[in-house]
Design a protein around this motif. Structure first.
Motif, mmCIF file in Angstrom:
data_model
loop_
_atom_site.group_PDB
_atom_site.id
_atom_site.type_symbol
_atom_site.label_atom_id
_atom_site.label_comp_id
_atom_site.label_asym_id
_atom_site.label_seq_id
_atom_site.Cartn_x
_atom_site.Cartn_y
_atom_site.Cartn_z
ATOM 1 N N LEU A 169 0.825 -1.206 0.000
ATOM 2 C CA LEU A 169 0.000 0.000 0.000
ATOM 3 C C LEU A 169 0.859 1.255 0.000
ATOM 4 C CD1 LEU A 169 -2.705 1.481 0.274
ATOM 5 C CD2 LEU A 169 -2.585 1.091 2.734
ATOM 6 N N SER A 205 2.555 1.586 -3.502
ATOM 7 C CA SER A 205 1.634 2.019 -4.550
ATOM 8 C C SER A 205 1.203 3.471 -4.348
ATOM 9 C CB SER A 205 0.410 1.104 -4.583
ATOM 10 O OG SER A 205 -0.225 1.077 -3.314
ATOM 11 N N ALA A 206 1.011 3.887 -3.095
ATOM 12 C CA ALA A 206 0.661 5.289 -2.835
ATOM 13 C C ALA A 206 1.804 6.225 -3.224
ATOM 14 C CB ALA A 206 0.306 5.468 -1.362
ATOM 15 N N ALA A 247 -3.525 0.439 -4.673
ATOM 16 C CA ALA A 247 -3.590 0.919 -3.292
ATOM 17 C C ALA A 247 -4.962 0.651 -2.671
ATOM 18 C CB ALA A 247 -3.274 2.419 -3.250
#
Length: 214
Positions: A15, A18-19, A38
């Motif tokens: 997460l 991807s963020a 995300a």
């Protein structure tokens, strides 16, 4: 470390990655795809926390509807990235300060949740094990919050009707078709049958004219 903790750290790491790629990717389509990733990781973390309703809502609403719409818009528009990047470093200090303030506020809220007394946390965990998350939310919505829910439903219905009315309005620069006229149309109005011979004998005058031209 048990399996749930390991899965949590794995989903959290993906997460965060991807963020980070959402705001650093040069291609807007890639940024939107990283945002979809995300959302999926956040939904997986919510499932680990036994918040399955929030996880399903996140996947269905944001991934299945909002992000698909974003992808269509981004791919259809010819975005000039050079023009978008102009003035980035000029506004970077202000954006960095806002980001730091938001991070501090989120850290304060999260740390306050981590400092929850163990007795209350264990009692909440026992209640969560007895009652389903989705069932508890449904009972709360359709009992104490039934009137706000109905008002929200009416507002959404009005928005849908307004969108359809704005789409179907007659415009001078677009062709408009009357559905009633299409329903009442008959076969004779669309197709006309013409009877003609399959073989036609050429007349002598036309034959002599063709010979002279040749």
């Amino acid at each position: 470390m048990d399996a749930i903790t390991g899965l949590f750290y794995f989903f959290a790491a993906v997460l965060l990655f991807s963020a980070f790629r959402v705001i650093t990717a040069r291609n807007p389509v890639h940024a939107a795809l990283f945002l979809v990733l995300a959302f999926f990781q956040a939904a997986a973390i919510w499932i680990l926390l036994k918040a399955e309703f929030l996880a399903i809502t996140l996947v269905l609403v944001y991934v299945g509807a909002v992000m698909v719409l974003f992808l269509f818009v981004v791919m259809m528009l010819d975005i000039n990235m050079d023009g978008v990047r102009k003035g980035f470093w000029k506004h970077f200090p202000l954006a960095g300060m806002v980001g730091v303030v938001i991070a501090l506020e989120m850290s304060y809220v999260l740390m306050g949740g981590f400092r929850e007394p163990p007795k209350l946390a264990s009692a909440a965990g026992q209640i969560g094990d007895q009652v389903s998350n989705t069932k508890a939310l449904g009972v709360l919505l359709y009992s104490e919050y039934i009137y706000p829910l109905e008002i929200a439903a009416v507002i959404l219905l009005v928005a849908i009707i307004a969108a359809i009315a704005l789409t179907l309005r007659e415009r001078k620069d677009s062709k408009h078709t009357n559905a009633a006229d299409q329903v009442r149309v008959k076969r004779g109005d669309r197709v006309s049958l013409v009877k003609m011979k399959s073989v036609v004998v050429a007349s002598p005058a036309s034959t002599t004219a063709e010979e002279k031209q040749s």
